[in-house]
Scaffold this active site. Sequence first.
Site: not given
Length: 305
Positions: A103, A130, A133, A222, A262, A290
């Site tokens: 990440r 991402h 996700q 988000d 998310c 996930r």
Amino acid sequence: MTKDFLHVDDWDKDTILATLYLAKKIKAKFRARENYQPFAGMTLAMIFAKPSARTRVSFETGFSRLGGHALYLSPSDIEIGKREAIKDIARVFSRYNDILMARLFDHQHIIELARYADIPVINGLTDYNHPCQIMADIFSILEHRGNLDNLKIAYIGDGNNIVHSWLRLASRLPMNFVCACPEGYEPDQPTVKRAIEAGISTIEIVHDPAVASRDADVIYTDVWASMGQKHEFEERKKRFRGFTVTEKLLSLAKPSVCFMHCLPAQREVEVTDQVMESKASIIFDQAENRMHAQNAIMLKLMKMD
Ligand code: CP
Ligand code: NVA
């Protein structure tokens, strides 16, 4: 099949769908607590330059429950690109580990990491996208709806890394993807163009949340300020006025609408507490998925499916 998983559209439609099918199988085994240990004797290194709850815990738990050992490297452990060159870390870690997840802030850094690593590299979020996700998200939608036919996704909020992931997925799977964002907060223009030109999906970028939400199957939001932008939060709060996902907005969508986020969420900012807790909300299925989606991605990358 690519060596790495850096963008969801690195994979073709069949590979994406096969991965979702595998995630479903793994989830059933996991829930039944079957003795399924394909990662026995393997190690996963996880490099984090940003904070995380879900990504760390879902990768670490998922990999170890399937028999492997996962190592967490915090932002201060490596200081990738500062204490040490990315291409050096890539080659050192390739000598110790079977697979690598990172990440990072700069998207070019994950591309460089993957280029120099001999082992598969998974993008666990960058400023740009991402992909893990979005695999979990589309898996969750498939679980809830039973199919992905005539899907309308309304994304309400900032044109950020999550939107870029949706746009890239929309170039592989057909959908009507509508992003409603304030002016000046649109997603990356080349990414929008690329999704439109793929000719698979209908893509719309609008500035009215109500227009986007009409007859939607999914309303997704988000945070308004992503990691690395938190100092802009007060300004963004003013610019995003009217973009909070409320029960009223949800009522414009189909009666079967799913609310998705998310996470982490700022309740009463981009979404009300009421919507987060509503029957339409599938946020915790999303979070659980996930783990299963990522385990499926790792099995695919290591050709163990
Ligand atoms: N959704 C997600 O990636 O959460 P974390 O930032 O907690 O990992
Ligand atoms: N857009 C958010 C997603 C967090 C999972 C961020 O980058 O902070």
